[in-house]
Design a protein around this motif. Structure first.
Motif, mmCIF file in Angstrom:
data_model
loop_
_atom_site.group_PDB
_atom_site.id
_atom_site.type_symbol
_atom_site.label_atom_id
_atom_site.label_comp_id
_atom_site.label_asym_id
_atom_site.label_seq_id
_atom_site.Cartn_x
_atom_site.Cartn_y
_atom_site.Cartn_z
ATOM 1 N N ALA A 1 0.816 -1.220 0.000
ATOM 2 C CA ALA A 1 0.000 0.000 0.000
ATOM 3 C C ALA A 1 0.846 1.265 0.000
ATOM 4 O O ALA A 1 0.309 2.362 -0.125
ATOM 5 C CB ALA A 1 -0.929 0.005 1.212
ATOM 6 N N GLY A 2 2.162 1.127 0.136
ATOM 7 C CA GLY A 2 3.032 2.307 0.197
ATOM 8 C C GLY A 2 2.601 3.220 1.333
ATOM 9 O O GLY A 2 2.168 2.752 2.401
ATOM 10 N N ASP A 3 2.658 4.523 1.096
ATOM 11 C CA ASP A 3 2.261 5.479 2.139
ATOM 12 C C ASP A 3 0.752 5.716 2.151
ATOM 13 O O ASP A 3 0.275 6.601 2.872
ATOM 14 C CB ASP A 3 3.020 6.802 1.977
ATOM 15 C CG ASP A 3 4.403 6.745 2.613
ATOM 16 O OD1 ASP A 3 4.781 5.668 3.113
ATOM 17 O OD2 ASP A 3 5.104 7.772 2.614
ATOM 18 N N GLY A 4 0.009 4.925 1.392
ATOM 19 C CA GLY A 4 -1.454 4.985 1.486
ATOM 20 C C GLY A 4 -1.963 4.532 2.837
ATOM 21 O O GLY A 4 -3.061 4.915 3.264
ATOM 22 N N VAL A 5 -1.164 3.702 3.510
ATOM 23 C CA VAL A 5 -1.494 3.211 4.851
ATOM 24 C C VAL A 5 -0.198 3.224 5.654
ATOM 25 O O VAL A 5 0.877 2.980 5.113
ATOM 26 C CB VAL A 5 -2.058 1.769 4.799
ATOM 27 C CG1 VAL A 5 -2.292 1.215 6.199
ATOM 28 C CG2 VAL A 5 -3.346 1.718 3.973
ATOM 29 N N ALA A 6 -0.276 3.528 6.947
ATOM 30 C CA ALA A 6 0.884 3.409 7.839
ATOM 31 C C ALA A 6 0.454 2.657 9.095
ATOM 32 O O ALA A 6 -0.733 2.697 9.468
ATOM 33 C CB ALA A 6 1.432 4.789 8.202
ATOM 34 N N THR A 7 1.401 1.973 9.718
ATOM 35 C CA THR A 7 1.122 1.345 11.024
ATOM 36 C C THR A 7 2.006 1.943 12.114
ATOM 37 O O THR A 7 1.922 1.525 13.267
ATOM 38 C CB THR A 7 1.320 -0.178 10.974
ATOM 39 O OG1 THR A 7 2.681 -0.456 10.629
ATOM 40 C CG2 THR A 7 0.387 -0.823 9.953
ATOM 41 N N GLY B 1 4.204 1.629 4.009
ATOM 42 C CA GLY B 1 5.432 2.411 3.902
ATOM 43 C C GLY B 1 6.131 2.627 5.232
ATOM 44 O O GLY B 1 7.352 2.588 5.312
ATOM 45 N N HIS B 2 5.341 2.868 6.274
ATOM 46 C CA HIS B 2 5.926 3.166 7.596
ATOM 47 C C HIS B 2 5.298 2.254 8.643
ATOM 48 O O HIS B 2 4.086 2.319 8.877
ATOM 49 C CB HIS B 2 5.706 4.633 7.961
ATOM 50 C CG HIS B 2 6.366 5.574 6.990
ATOM 51 N ND1 HIS B 2 7.684 5.950 7.094
ATOM 52 C CD2 HIS B 2 5.892 6.183 5.879
ATOM 53 C CE1 HIS B 2 7.995 6.762 6.089
ATOM 54 N NE2 HIS B 2 6.920 6.916 5.340
ATOM 55 N N GLY B 3 6.129 1.440 9.271
ATOM 56 C CA GLY B 3 5.654 0.523 10.303
ATOM 57 C C GLY B 3 5.621 -0.903 9.793
ATOM 58 O O GLY B 3 5.856 -1.170 8.607
ATOM 59 N N ASP B 4 5.311 -1.817 10.707
ATOM 60 C CA ASP B 4 5.315 -3.238 10.358
ATOM 61 C C ASP B 4 4.168 -3.561 9.390
ATOM 62 O O ASP B 4 3.108 -2.940 9.449
ATOM 63 C CB ASP B 4 5.161 -4.092 11.623
ATOM 64 C CG ASP B 4 6.408 -4.037 12.495
ATOM 65 O OD1 ASP B 4 7.511 -3.824 11.936
ATOM 66 O OD2 ASP B 4 6.275 -4.174 13.726
ATOM 67 N N PRO B 5 4.368 -4.563 8.538
ATOM 68 C CA PRO B 5 3.281 -5.006 7.662
ATOM 69 C C PRO B 5 2.095 -5.513 8.484
ATOM 70 O O PRO B 5 2.249 -5.905 9.643
ATOM 71 C CB PRO B 5 3.914 -6.159 6.878
ATOM 72 C CG PRO B 5 5.389 -5.969 7.005
ATOM 73 C CD PRO B 5 5.611 -5.322 8.339
ATOM 74 N N ILE B 6 0.916 -5.489 7.867
ATOM 75 C CA ILE B 6 -0.286 -6.013 8.528
ATOM 76 C C ILE B 6 -0.471 -7.451 8.069
ATOM 77 O O ILE B 6 -0.786 -7.703 6.901
ATOM 78 C CB ILE B 6 -1.533 -5.184 8.167
ATOM 79 C CG1 ILE B 6 -1.277 -3.700 8.436
ATOM 80 C CG2 ILE B 6 -2.742 -5.675 8.951
ATOM 81 C CD1 ILE B 6 -2.394 -2.785 7.934
ATOM 82 N N ALA B 7 -0.247 -8.391 9.000
ATOM 83 C CA ALA B 7 -0.333 -9.810 8.649
ATOM 84 C C ALA B 7 -1.560 -10.474 9.272
ATOM 85 O O ALA B 7 -1.901 -11.601 8.926
ATOM 86 C CB ALA B 7 0.946 -10.527 9.085
ATOM 87 N N GLN B 8 -2.214 -9.781 10.209
ATOM 88 C CA GLN B 8 -3.403 -10.324 10.876
ATOM 89 C C GLN B 8 -4.572 -9.367 10.672
ATOM 90 O O GLN B 8 -4.435 -8.174 10.920
ATOM 91 C CB GLN B 8 -3.168 -10.453 12.398
ATOM 92 C CG GLN B 8 -1.979 -11.292 12.809
ATOM 93 C CD GLN B 8 -2.193 -12.762 12.513
ATOM 94 O OE1 GLN B 8 -3.331 -13.244 12.510
ATOM 95 N NE2 GLN B 8 -1.111 -13.478 12.253
ATOM 96 N N GLY B 9 -5.690 -9.901 10.227
ATOM 97 C CA GLY B 9 -6.891 -9.065 10.106
ATOM 98 C C GLY B 9 -6.753 -7.941 9.094
ATOM 99 O O GLY B 9 -7.398 -6.890 9.227
#
Ligand SMILES: [Zn+2]
Ligand SMILES: [Zn+2]
Length: 235
Positions: A171-177, A213-221
């Motif tokens: 998602a690039g910087d479209g989403v951050a965690t 782009g920023h933060g860990d990938p989303i692997a759950q949910g």
């Protein structure tokens, strides 16, 4: 380096706002999406070696957009690998060093931890080592096993990448965690209406794993979380 699924490797470090890049191995060639913050590309070279590969196996480097944190190792990686560099035409002149990325407000928003990055964009510092794109990339273009999605809003030529068989989205910087789950860093999203449309489109993919782009990938949910972000107005 973390293997999120077969052939999908997430590379991250604390710098550049916990920026992440993604190394994709389709069994034949390597594709890199974004190049982290460090200027020398060392972390990417280390990752390539740990996969038992050599820099010349890197066939292409695609950039999600022209913000500094994502362009650090680009010139060094291009030089060592000869990889084809690809970017959207509305980001390519920034990446080539011909134009500055558009500044954003330096007023505090969302988190004080983002202020240094707002200030950096405002000042145009630190600079990346310019590197021209070899080819332009846009909606529908194939990139190894990935499909290119034009995902504007954070910036006009922002790209996302989708591997349908793996249900894996970059998602690039479209989403951050980092510093929290959010629809990109609020102060940095240049066109909120476009960005809202992009989030709805990304949510409709129903991705199982989402690299950000920023933060860990989303692997759950991941599916639910992207739907949740797409259901709210972009702040
Ligand atoms: Zn950005
Ligand atoms: Zn960024």
């Amino acid at each position: 380096m973390t293997e999120l699924a077969p052939g999908i490797h997430s590379l991250g470090h604390g710098k550049g706002g916990h920026v992440h890049a993604f190394l994709i191995d389709d069994g034949v060639e390597l594709t890199l999406v974004d190049t982290l913050f460090e200027g020398d590309g060392r972390l990417v070279f280390d990752a390539i070696r740990r996969l038992g590969r050599k820099p010349s196996d890197l066939k292409r480097i695609a950039l999600t957009h022209g913000h500094r944190s994502h362009l650090g190792g680009l010139a060094a990686l291009k030089r060592a690998s000869g990889a084809t560099v690809l970017a959207h035409e509305w980001e390519a002149d920034i990446i080539a060093g011909d134009r500055r990325a558009q500044p954003v407000s330096i007023l505090p928003r969302q988190s004080l931890r983002l202020l240094p990055f707002q200030l950096g964009l405002w000042l145009g510092r630190p600079k990346h080592v310019p590197c021209p794109a070899d080819e332009l990339l846009g909606e529908g273009d194939e990139l190894g096993p990935l499909q290119t999605l034009h995902a504007p809003g954070h910036s006009p030529g922002h790209l996302a990448f989708w591997w349908p068989e793996r249900k894996f989205l970059i998602a690039g910087d479209g989403v951050a965690t980092w510093p929290e789950l959010c629809p990109g860093w609020y102060a940095f999203n240049l066109n909120k209406r476009q960005h809202h449309g992009t989030l709805q489109r990304l949510a409709s993919l129903e991705a199982r794993i989402v690299g950000v782009g920023h933060g860990d990938p989303i692997a759950q949910g991941a599916t639910d979380k992207i739907h949740q972000l797409a259901g709210q107005p972009v702040p």
